[in-house]
Motif scaffolding. Structure first.
Motif, PDB file in Angstrom:
ATOM      1  N   LEU A 290     -50.003 -21.596 -46.048  1.00 13.51           N
ATOM      2  CA  LEU A 290     -48.955 -20.424 -46.125  1.00 13.51           C
ATOM      3  C   LEU A 290     -48.612 -20.417 -44.709  1.00 13.51           C
ATOM      4  O   LEU A 290     -49.387 -20.589 -43.834  1.00 13.51           O
ATOM      5  CB  LEU A 290     -49.880 -19.008 -46.350  1.00 13.51           C
ATOM      6  N   VAL A 291     -47.140 -20.407 -44.499  1.00 13.06           N
ATOM      7  CA  VAL A 291     -46.513 -20.327 -43.351  1.00 13.06           C
ATOM      8  C   VAL A 291     -46.224 -18.944 -43.367  1.00 13.06           C
ATOM      9  O   VAL A 291     -46.437 -18.277 -42.231  1.00 13.06           O
ATOM     10  CB  VAL A 291     -45.231 -21.324 -43.559  1.00 13.06           C
ATOM     11  N   ALA A 292     -45.533 -18.226 -44.317  1.00 13.96           N
ATOM     12  CA  ALA A 292     -44.970 -16.826 -44.130  1.00 13.96           C
ATOM     13  C   ALA A 292     -44.600 -16.323 -45.442  1.00 13.96           C
ATOM     14  O   ALA A 292     -44.335 -17.212 -46.479  1.00 13.96           O
ATOM     15  CB  ALA A 292     -43.576 -16.920 -43.367  1.00 13.96           C
ATOM     16  N   SER A 293     -44.625 -15.056 -45.743  1.00 15.67           N
ATOM     17  CA  SER A 293     -44.365 -14.556 -47.118  1.00 15.67           C
ATOM     18  C   SER A 293     -43.669 -12.923 -46.871  1.00 15.67           C
ATOM     19  O   SER A 293     -43.731 -12.679 -45.767  1.00 15.67           O
ATOM     20  CB  SER A 293     -45.554 -14.217 -47.726  1.00 15.67           C
ATOM     21  N   ILE A 294     -42.830 -12.772 -47.756  1.00 10.54           N
ATOM     22  CA  ILE A 294     -42.158 -11.505 -47.731  1.00 10.54           C
ATOM     23  C   ILE A 294     -42.290 -10.749 -49.134  1.00 10.54           C
ATOM     24  O   ILE A 294     -42.166 -11.464 -50.267  1.00 10.54           O
ATOM     25  CB  ILE A 294     -40.923 -11.584 -47.247  1.00 10.54           C
TER      26      ILE A 294
ATOM     27  N   ASP B 214     -45.746 -11.526 -43.686  1.00  8.36           N
ATOM     28  CA  ASP B 214     -47.145 -11.970 -43.149  1.00  8.36           C
ATOM     29  C   ASP B 214     -46.773 -13.602 -42.814  1.00  8.36           C
ATOM     30  O   ASP B 214     -45.996 -14.349 -43.296  1.00  8.36           O
ATOM     31  CB  ASP B 214     -47.926 -12.038 -44.544  1.00  8.36           C
ATOM     32  N   TYR B 215     -47.383 -13.934 -41.595  1.00  7.07           N
ATOM     33  CA  TYR B 215     -47.356 -15.065 -40.917  1.00  7.07           C
ATOM     34  C   TYR B 215     -48.732 -15.951 -40.706  1.00  7.07           C
ATOM     35  O   TYR B 215     -49.637 -15.067 -40.345  1.00  7.07           O
ATOM     36  CB  TYR B 215     -46.597 -15.131 -39.643  1.00  7.07           C
ATOM     37  N   ALA B 216     -48.287 -17.171 -40.639  1.00  2.00           N
ATOM     38  CA  ALA B 216     -49.730 -17.863 -40.221  1.00  2.00           C
ATOM     39  C   ALA B 216     -49.781 -17.745 -38.803  1.00  2.00           C
ATOM     40  O   ALA B 216     -48.831 -17.582 -37.858  1.00  2.00           O
ATOM     41  CB  ALA B 216     -49.604 -19.240 -40.440  1.00  2.00           C
ATOM     42  N   ASP B 217     -50.861 -17.953 -38.098  1.00  2.00           N
ATOM     43  CA  ASP B 217     -51.144 -17.513 -36.708  1.00  2.00           C
ATOM     44  C   ASP B 217     -50.432 -18.506 -35.924  1.00  2.00           C
ATOM     45  O   ASP B 217     -50.011 -18.306 -34.814  1.00  2.00           O
ATOM     46  CB  ASP B 217     -52.687 -17.664 -36.346  1.00  2.00           C
ATOM     47  N   SER B 218     -50.343 -20.007 -36.463  1.00  2.52           N
ATOM     48  CA  SER B 218     -49.657 -20.905 -35.701  1.00  2.52           C
ATOM     49  C   SER B 218     -48.197 -20.782 -35.577  1.00  2.52           C
ATOM     50  O   SER B 218     -47.795 -21.538 -34.742  1.00  2.52           O
ATOM     51  CB  SER B 218     -50.163 -22.385 -36.525  1.00  2.52           C
TER      52      SER B 218
ATOM     53  N   SER C  20     -39.593 -16.678 -38.333  1.00  2.00           N
ATOM     54  CA  SER C  20     -39.096 -15.525 -39.097  1.00  2.00           C
ATOM     55  C   SER C  20     -38.739 -15.656 -40.552  1.00  2.00           C
ATOM     56  O   SER C  20     -37.742 -16.527 -40.689  1.00  2.00           O
ATOM     57  CB  SER C  20     -37.956 -14.912 -38.150  1.00  2.00           C
ATOM     58  N   ILE C  21     -39.188 -14.950 -41.512  1.00  2.00           N
ATOM     59  CA  ILE C  21     -38.856 -15.035 -42.776  1.00  2.00           C
ATOM     60  C   ILE C  21     -37.929 -13.776 -42.986  1.00  2.00           C
ATOM     61  O   ILE C  21     -38.318 -12.825 -42.740  1.00  2.00           O
ATOM     62  CB  ILE C  21     -40.102 -15.047 -43.589  1.00  2.00           C
TER      63      ILE C  21
ATOM     64  N   LEU D 273     -36.068 -19.117 -43.925  1.00  2.00           N
ATOM     65  CA  LEU D 273     -37.232 -19.231 -42.898  1.00  2.00           C
ATOM     66  C   LEU D 273     -36.516 -19.767 -41.477  1.00  2.00           C
ATOM     67  O   LEU D 273     -36.139 -20.859 -41.731  1.00  2.00           O
ATOM     68  CB  LEU D 273     -38.243 -20.263 -43.314  1.00  2.00           C
ATOM     69  N   GLN D 274     -36.223 -18.944 -40.701  1.00  3.51           N
ATOM     70  CA  GLN D 274     -35.652 -19.149 -39.349  1.00  3.51           C
ATOM     71  C   GLN D 274     -37.054 -19.959 -38.507  1.00  3.51           C
ATOM     72  O   GLN D 274     -38.074 -19.113 -38.176  1.00  3.51           O
ATOM     73  CB  GLN D 274     -35.090 -18.209 -38.543  1.00  3.51           C
ATOM     74  N   MET D 275     -36.802 -20.987 -38.190  1.00  2.00           N
ATOM     75  CA  MET D 275     -37.951 -21.724 -37.306  1.00  2.00           C
ATOM     76  C   MET D 275     -37.587 -22.133 -35.949  1.00  2.00           C
ATOM     77  O   MET D 275     -36.349 -22.964 -35.850  1.00  2.00           O
ATOM     78  CB  MET D 275     -38.536 -23.221 -38.186  1.00  2.00           C
ATOM     79  N   ASN D 276     -37.854 -21.610 -35.007  1.00  2.00           N
ATOM     80  CA  ASN D 276     -37.586 -21.992 -33.637  1.00  2.00           C
ATOM     81  C   ASN D 276     -38.815 -22.564 -32.816  1.00  2.00           C
ATOM     82  O   ASN D 276     -39.889 -22.407 -33.355  1.00  2.00           O
ATOM     83  CB  ASN D 276     -37.129 -20.639 -32.868  1.00  2.00           C
TER      84      ASN D 276
END
Length: 119
Positions: A47-51, A58-62, A68-69, A80-83
């Motif tokens: 799991l990376v993120a959920s909404i 909810d987000y993975a610690d990594s 940001s979802i 899913l915004q990935m920075n």
């Protein structure tokens, strides 16, 4: 039944940004949670993120603080915004939707989109 179409993957340099999109169709009203999972070569899907429909995330610690979802309320599209991407983020990313229709629970998956972080 729900269909999920993903887009936005590709090749990006370390430190760069990317935005993934997941557009659902079908019985959209039954969806109560959507999320992003990823699977790197030779590793388990995680799991990376959920909404949720209510907006709880909810987000993975990594990825906390970097990813940001969000959800487009009008179109039911999830982003899913990935920075600050790093090579460890390289994986196939899958969109997931959880549905509840008359107490029948189901999970649906997109086809996956490749994200590669490399110089």
């Amino acid at each position: 039944q729900v269909q999920l179409v993903e887009s936005g993957g590709g090749l990006v340099q370390p430190g760069g940004s990317l935005r993934l999109s997941c557009a659902p169709s079908g019985d959209i009203s039954a969806i109560y949670k959507m999320g992003w999972y990823r699977q790197a070569l030779g590793k388990q899907r995680e799991l990376v993120a959920s909404i949720t429909i209510g907006g709880s995330t909810d987000y993975a610690d990594s990825v906390k603080g970097r990813f940001s979802i969000s959800r487009d309320n009008a179109k039911s599209t999830v982003y899913l915004q990935m920075n600050s991407l790093n090579p460890e983020d390289t994986a196939v990313y899958y969109c997931n939707a959880e549905t509840n229709r008359r107490w029948v629970l189901n999970n649906y998956w997109g086809q996956g989109t490749q994200v590669t972080v490399s110089s």
